[in-house]
Design an enzyme around this catalytic site. Structure first.
Site, mmCIF file in Angstrom:
data_model
loop_
_atom_site.group_PDB
_atom_site.id
_atom_site.type_symbol
_atom_site.label_atom_id
_atom_site.label_comp_id
_atom_site.label_asym_id
_atom_site.label_seq_id
_atom_site.Cartn_x
_atom_site.Cartn_y
_atom_site.Cartn_z
ATOM 1 N N ASP A 184 -89.037 72.955 13.973
ATOM 2 C CA ASP A 184 -88.643 71.948 14.945
ATOM 3 C C ASP A 184 -89.827 71.695 15.871
ATOM 4 O O ASP A 184 -90.762 72.488 15.930
ATOM 5 C CB ASP A 184 -87.432 72.454 15.738
ATOM 6 C CG ASP A 184 -86.681 71.323 16.427
ATOM 7 O OD1 ASP A 184 -87.089 70.163 16.271
ATOM 8 O OD2 ASP A 184 -85.689 71.606 17.117
ATOM 9 N N ASP B 45 -83.276 75.908 17.087
ATOM 10 C CA ASP B 45 -82.641 76.486 18.262
ATOM 11 C C ASP B 45 -81.237 75.957 18.505
ATOM 12 O O ASP B 45 -80.445 76.582 19.168
ATOM 13 C CB ASP B 45 -83.490 76.256 19.513
ATOM 14 C CG ASP B 45 -83.795 74.781 19.748
ATOM 15 O OD1 ASP B 45 -83.330 73.940 18.948
ATOM 16 O OD2 ASP B 45 -84.505 74.467 20.723
ATOM 17 N N ASP C 53 -79.085 73.299 13.790
ATOM 18 C CA ASP C 53 -80.028 73.984 12.903
ATOM 19 C C ASP C 53 -79.373 75.114 12.113
ATOM 20 O O ASP C 53 -79.948 75.600 11.136
ATOM 21 C CB ASP C 53 -81.185 74.577 13.722
ATOM 22 C CG ASP C 53 -82.025 73.504 14.380
ATOM 23 O OD1 ASP C 53 -82.245 72.462 13.747
ATOM 24 O OD2 ASP C 53 -82.450 73.707 15.528
#
Length: 953
Positions: free
Chosen positions: A353, A682, A686
């Site tokens: 990410d 996070d 996800d």
């Protein structure tokens, strides 16, 4: 429309007008649902809860441990050994002082211990869904039967009308009916830290990505400010949070490379052992011409079966992985599942990410544009330290009055506070406004001081419709009562014409520029020309294309405080100040980490919910992508089939505007291409991809409980560079595991061949009992193996591609090494055994037993392993060329193990328990001499490989 005809799914609520959505759900924005309608819909849709599918119970996990083929063989050996002991005991054949069933008990103890070790590794209950459930609000305020009521979140149904206000956690997905200044933090769902401004009156195209559906609200997100009335459209497992729960539970855990290799190893060892046992038994029967020696052959078979199984290997691997986790914690990587330590070393692709992992999760101003000049701003984070540069040269802000005016607007038109906490600069308030306060601080313009000089008397607050904010300040009077603005502060010079008030405005550059009639040039203002407008617009487009978030600033002197609600008229005739471009700046340590990844044959991939321009700018800056690389958006990905995506994943390194199912699809497509994937994240969104990935890596600081529970590893510092350090550690662990497997199994093969040779040579009796073999496999092999597990890394560990996660445990010559060394081991020991048997029967004396030849074989095998441990530390360097203190544990293990082995020969209680015999010093010296030949052979092999240029294993 009846409740029974309600839409089953609602994938396009964002594309509907409010009235159409209300009609589809047969609801009323003012009166809500009736009690009867709620009951009908509860029966149809069920409670607003996340459903949990059953997983393995603790008993199932425990029983699964005993399906391991090596443990099954040991159980069979224990049962047969117990039967033979029982037969000997009942028939009176036990020798005086011999303890019955000790071999059986010892073997079963090892089986139980290994089963417990496996259970401990696998028994961590899956808590991801439990963490997901915690995100549901316990109660919610709704309108029912024209009354406001508070109900339990689980009783919400589609068609309910929810009321939201600041601080509320949203209990279901819904379509906005009306809102006022509504901002919602959706980071847990979309991964983006910035609060989203919501609008009720618009409808969007069907293909709009999740992060852009600004007329919808989602379960599990939080209202930051404002209020709203919401039509509930989805509850339970049909919400976006529920879809994630479904994906999370549909992901099946695959065995790690280490687990697969250990399964393969067990299959090969057991199969080989059974074949060798069959050969020995058949050969013994043929040699005896009958079954007269069947009991002796069974004892030999049992000893061979015990010898072939590396009983200490599971414990050594577990301790090695545990030591690896300790080293990784010191590098800020917390391992949740032990096998992940070794698995990291096989990673070929890291999907990361952007926000907080590759970047600092802190908005930082990068550039300013004012008076036809672009200034670059240096500095990191929220520390008010940095330079202003023009054409690469540092400039002083005092020399450019237009910069001072722009920075003054940044400080005054602002609600955030910059403060220092425990030595770290931090922001209270919106990160974007925090970046502006920090920018002003870099030029010495402190917000607190200007709050006194220009006290705020009124404001036009920001809203999603206005996309701008204005602050009206009163200009401080000097002590003489005269308004000498230049005397008050030079930064105000040129901004006022005698008026007592000053209005600063910031917001969308296009909207602010459209309201400007003048422009600040130096210390004075001048009429804004059309050419200047075009230049400003072009610069705004250029900054946005570089991934910057751009704000426009203007001001206006006022003679009086404008009345409330007059923003449309008051915010006209503004004086343009300039553009400010900011970015969630990359972490400085990430660039070298990305470069190290590429050197190590690992491809970094960015997967983010952010805009594609921002994603490309960050990726190019960090070296993840290059100018011109394709950015695959969520909308494009949505239109792709799985096969089309699979063809693209090796070509695309930047993904933008993705939704939760997209992340999961990307990981799955990479895995189908044979890639070994680590995925960072996070947010709740996800979690499915984290669980699907070969290594799921959650953020320790910003990560949700859901993402952490679904992961294999947690980054304690949320830093991409930490992943690279952990990957290096994983490679070291795998290399050391291969090293001690060579060490353990090389000796095991030697033991098996030695035992098999005894009856074929007609020596009579088994040279090693199962208990003695267990001692060798657990202690003599185990302690040096643990010491080899902490061998320092090789210098080129991160300068080579990762070894294939699907390679055999015997790959790259490890299998041939074990067979070769095992044969040499056996040859040396068999020669000793033949001599010792003849010598022991020829030389007798007080206290000497003819069976001491077995103790000589036992002792030689154990001490030979010590030389093997010292020599195997390096495949290429001679022992004399190595620093013995680079791994002092090996030397300590050799000394301790040798001492323990001698105690089994010379300490009477231990001698009686293990069935050994006292050895005269000369015979012990002969044992040590034969044992030393193993060390000499391995060193000679290194010299041979060095001279011939062949690669050693």
């Amino acid at each position: 429309m009846s409740a029974n005809s309600l839409p089953e799914t609602a994938t396009v609520w964002h594309s509907l007008e409010v009235d159409k959505a209300l009609g589809l759900l047969n609801s009323n924005a003012d009166s809500g649902l009736t009690t009867e309608e709620v009951e009908q819909r509860l029966q149809k849709y069920g409670p607003n809860e996340l459903e949990e599918h059953g997983g393995r119970s603790a008993w199932e996990i425990l029983l699964d441990q005993f399906k391991n083929i090596m443990l099954l063989m040991l159980i069979a050996v224990a049962l047969i050994s117990g039967f033979l002991d029982f037969y000997s005991w009942r028939s009176g054949q036990l020798k005086a002082g011999e303890i019955p069933f000790k071999d059986t008990i010892a073997i079963l103890a090892i089986v139980v211990l290994n089963g417990i070790l496996g259970y401990v590794q696998e028994s961590r209950a899956e808590q991801a869904l439990a963490a997901l459930k915690k995100m549901a609000s316990p109660s919610v305020r709704v309108i029912r039967s024209n009354k406001l009521v508070d109900v339990a979140a689980k009783d919400i149904v589609p068609g309910d009308v929810m009321l939201l206000e600041a601080g509320v956690q949203i209990s279901a997905d819904g379509r906005l009916i009306e809102e006022s200044n509504l901002q919602i933090r959706e980071s847990a769902l979309t991964g983006e830290a910035e609060a989203v401004n919501k609008q009720a009156t618009i409808h969007l195209p069907e293909e709009t990505s999740l992060g852009d559906r600004i007329n919808l609200v989602f379960q599990g997100t939080e209202v930051v400010q404002g209020r709203a009335k919401v039509l509930v459209t989805n509850t339970g497992m049909t919400t976006e949070l529920g879809k994630i729960a479904t994906m999370l539970q549909s992901v099946e855990s695959e065995p790690t490379p280490l687990q697969q290799r250990m399964t393969q190893l067990g299959n090969v060892l057991v199969t080989g052992s059974l074949i060798l046992v069959a050969i020995v038994v058949i050969g013994g029967i043929i040699q005896a011409r009958g079954f007269s020696n069947i009991q002796d052959l069974l004892e030999v078979s049992l000893s061979m079966a015990v010898a072939v199984v590396p009983e200490g290997l599971p414990a050594v691997i577990t301790v090695t992985l545990a030591l690896g986790t300790q080293r990784m914690v010191r590098r800020n990587a917390l391992i949740r599942k032990l096998p992940a330590v070794e698995t990291l070393g096989s990673v070929t692709t890291i999907c990361s990410d952007k926000t907080g992992t590759l970047t600092q999760n802190k908005m930082v101003v990068q550039s300013l544009y004012t008076n036809q000049k672009t200034f670059r701003v240096t500095g990191e984070g929220y520390a008010p330290v940095g330079d202003f540069q023009l054409d690469g040269q540092k400039v002083e802000v005092e020399d450019y009055p237009e910069i001072s005016a722009l920075l003054l607007a940044c400080a005054v038109c602002n609600d955030s506070v910059l403060q220092k906490e425990q030595g770290e600069w931090a922001i209270l308030g919106d990160p974007t406004e925090g970046a502006l306060v920090t920018l002003a601080g870099k030029a010495g313009i402190e917000k607190d001081q200007w709050s006194y000089k220009l006290p705020r008397v009124s404001e036009f607050p920001f809203s999603s419709e206005r996309k701008r904010m204005s602050v009206i300040s009163e200009i401080e009077q000097v002590s003489t009562g005269e308004q000498s603005f230049t005397d008050v502060d030079p930064a105000l010079a040129g901004l006022v014409n005698g008026e007592p008030y000053l209005m600063f405005t910031k917001g969308s550059p296009e909207l602010i520029l459209a309201r400007c009639t003048s422009i600040q040039l130096g210390a004075n203002s001048a009429p804004l020309q059309e050419e200047q407008r075009q230049q400003i617009q072009a610069q705004n487009d250029q900054m946005a294309s570089n991934g910057l978030r751009v704000l426009g600033f203007a001001y206006k002197p006022l003679t009086e405080v404008p009345p409330e609600g007059s923003d449309e008229t008051s915010e006209q005739g503004l004086v343009w100040l300039g553009l400010v471009g900011m970015l969630d700046a990359p972490r400085p340590e990430v660039r070298p980490a990305v470069q190290e990844c590429r050197q190590a044959g690992i491809r970094p991939v960015m997967i983010t919910g952010d805009h594609q321009l921002t994603a490309r700018a960050i990726a190019v800056d960090l070296g993840i992508g290059q100018e011109g690389d394709r950015v695959l958006t969520g909308q494009e990905l949505q239109r792709m089939s799985d096969q089309e995506l699979e063809q693209q994943v090796d070509l695309v390194s930047i993904y933008a505007r993705v939704s939760p199912e997209h992340k999961l699809r990307i990981v799955q497509a990479l895995q189908r291409r044979g890639r070994f994937v680590a995925m960072t994240g996070d947010g709740v969104n996800d979690a499915p991809a984290l669980k699907q990935a070969d290594i799921g890596i959650a953020m320790g600081i910003t990560g949700t409980d859901v993402s952490k529970e679904a992961s294999d590893m947690v980054l304690l510092d949320d830093n991409f560079a930490t992943i690279v350090s952990a990957t290096k550690e994983g490679r070291v662990v795998y290399t050391n595991i291969r090293r001690f497997i060579k060490y353990i199994l090389g000796s095991n093969i030697g033991e098996v061949l030695t035992i098999a040779a005894a009856p074929l040579l007609g020596l009579g009796g088994v040279p090693l009992t199962p208990l003695q073999i267990l001692w060798m496999n657990l202690v003599t092999d185990g302690l040096p193996a643990l010491a080899l597990a902490v061998e320092p890394p090789e210098p080129d560990v991160m300068q080579r591609p990762p070894f294939s996660p699907r390679e055999s445990i015997f790959a790259r010559g490890l299998g041939s090494y074990m067979i070769r060394i095992g044969i040499i081991f056996a040859i040396i020991t068999i020669i000793l055994m033949q001599w010792a048997y003849t010598h022991a029967h020829a030389v007798t004396g007080p206290g000497l037993s003819a069976d001491r030849w077995k103790t000589m074989v036992f002792t030689s095998l154990c001490i030979a392993q010590m030389g093997h441990a010292i020599a195997i530390r390096s495949n290429t360097r001679l022992t004399i060329e190595m620093n013995p203190l680079s791994n002092p544990y090996v030397l300590a293990a050799v000394v301790v193990t040798t001492a323990l082995q001698l105690m089994l020969v010379y300490v009477p209680p231990l001698r009686d328990f293990f069935g050994t015999h006292w050895l005269p010093p000369t015979e012990l010296a002969i044992c040590i001499g034969f044992s030393a030949l193993m060390f000499v052979w391995i060193e000679l092999e290194k010299i041979f490989f060095r001279l011939t240029g062949k690669k050693a294993v």
